[in-house]
Design an enzyme around this catalytic site. Structure first.
Site, short mmCIF file in Angstrom:
data_model
loop_
_atom_site.label_atom_id
_atom_site.label_comp_id
_atom_site.label_asym_id
_atom_site.label_seq_id
_atom_site.Cartn_x
_atom_site.Cartn_y
_atom_site.Cartn_z
N LYS A 156 35.84 43.89 37.43
CA LYS A 156 36.27 42.69 38.05
C LYS A 156 35.14 41.72 37.30
O LYS A 156 34.08 41.86 37.62
CB LYS A 156 36.30 42.60 39.32
CG LYS A 156 37.17 43.83 40.08
CD LYS A 156 38.56 43.30 40.17
CE LYS A 156 39.42 44.24 40.77
NZ LYS A 156 40.88 43.79 40.73
N LYS A 262 52.09 46.50 39.99
CA LYS A 262 51.86 47.40 41.18
C LYS A 262 53.09 47.68 42.00
O LYS A 262 53.65 46.90 42.76
CB LYS A 262 51.00 46.62 42.02
CG LYS A 262 49.50 46.36 41.41
CD LYS A 262 48.83 45.40 42.21
CE LYS A 262 47.24 45.33 41.73
NZ LYS A 262 47.11 45.04 40.10
#
Length: 331
Positions: A156, A262
């Site tokens: 991240k 997702k």
């Protein structure tokens, strides 16, 4: 039309360490396990800040359903409840197939008591990527994950000052073995100039940077199209394609790069399958920190629809405590 007995239970899983992203800090994963007659199981795992319904909206929907539901009701779930669409269709697809040790035929109430949520799964159908801790934690964690067999890592960015992250990035790329692949995930948290800086650096380092994920906010789609055309490092859309509706919109607007899907919040698995097969998109399938129930259904889709054998983003178990096992008593 045939009806199926319906029940549901909620679960909570704490992150062993809070997950830090550009959207904020995530302490607890909450969701719903649904049980349909014949003991088909599905999972509703919303992420409202990512584009799905809220957990409260999903619970309200479940509470409004009768004790017996039909296929027509399941396939009529509105697009505003994409995580519910995924959960109920997954449960419907699992009825009577015995995959969780429950055979077809008469189902007794005690059959719906399950230890499925923490049961072991077969190996993933594609190689799996592992999520590294944000910040300096990545430097001390990648080697342990490498020994566990991971070769693709996700890190991240956009959660700290860019100067600090670039310094850590340099150390990380120096230490990773040549065979490693690294994905950078900004969660839409970069400015246009910051995105250009990251992409320029990635274009000129020897490390294997697979892609930069969602560098800009969803509202800046045209800017991401422009960046994709001007740099060698690939860009993947994530938040921009969180649901099937968004996925279709971005494709219609010309995106032909990588799509991070997702399944747990994308919506109807059957419609998602149809779209991916029709357009042959370059897709990376990723977790929403679901339990093994939702993960199994998501990985089945990944096995069918991954065209380029990209690592799936399901290496997340080291972030979560074991799941509590809800007691089902189907009506």
């Amino acid at each position: 039309m045939r009806g199926y007995r319906f029940d549901f239970r909620c679960y909570r899983r704490r992150f062993l360490q809070p997950l830090v992203t550009n959207h904020g800090i995530w302490h607890t994963r909450e969701g719903i396990i649904v049980c349909l007659g014949g003991c088909g199981y599905g999972e509703i795992a919303p992420i409202s800040w990512f584009g799905s319904e809220t957990l409260e909206e999903a619970l309200d929907f479940c509470h409004q359903l009768p004790a017996e539901v039909t296929e027509e009701m399941i396939f009529s779930i509105p697009d505003s409840l994409p995580a519910c669409q995924f959960g109920f269709e997954s449960a419907l697809g699992g009825i009577g197939n015995g995959e969780w040790g429950v055979g077809s035929g008469e189902v007794k109430d005690e059959d719906c008591n399950t230890s499925l949520i923490s049961s072991p799964l077969p190996p993933a159908p594609c190689p799996s990527a592992s999520l590294l801790p944000s910040g300096e934690g990545a430097l001390s964690q990648w080697e342990r994950l490498w020994k566990q067999g991971y070769r693709t890592f996700k890190w991240k960015i956009g959660v700290d000052a860019i100067s600090n992250e670039l310094e850590i990035f340099e150390l990380l790329t120096r230490s990773l073995p040549p065979a490693a692949k690294l994905r950078l995930d900004a969660n839409g948290g970069l400015s246009y100039e910051e995105a250009k800086l990251w992409l320029g650096i990635c274009d000129h380092i020897p490390a294997n940077i697979e892609f930069l994920e969602q560098p800009l906010p969803v509202s800046q789609f045209s800017a991401m199209l422009e960046l994709s055309a001007n740099f060698q490092t690939a860009i993947a859309l994530d938040e921009s394609v969180a649901t099937l509706q968004q996925l279709e919109n971005c494709f219609q607007q010309g995106w032909r790069g990588i799509f991070v899907i997702k399944p747990g919040i994308a919506g109807s698995p059957s419609r998602l399958r149809d779209f991916c097969q029709k357009h042959q998109i370059d897709a990376v399938f990723s977790s929403v920190f679901e339990t093994e129930i939702g993960r199994k259904a998501a990985l089945q889709l990944a096995a069918e629809l991954s065209l380029k054998n990209r690592a799936v983003g399901f290496g997340i178990n080291h972030f979560l405590e074991p799941t509590e096992k809800p007691e089902f008593k189907c009506p």
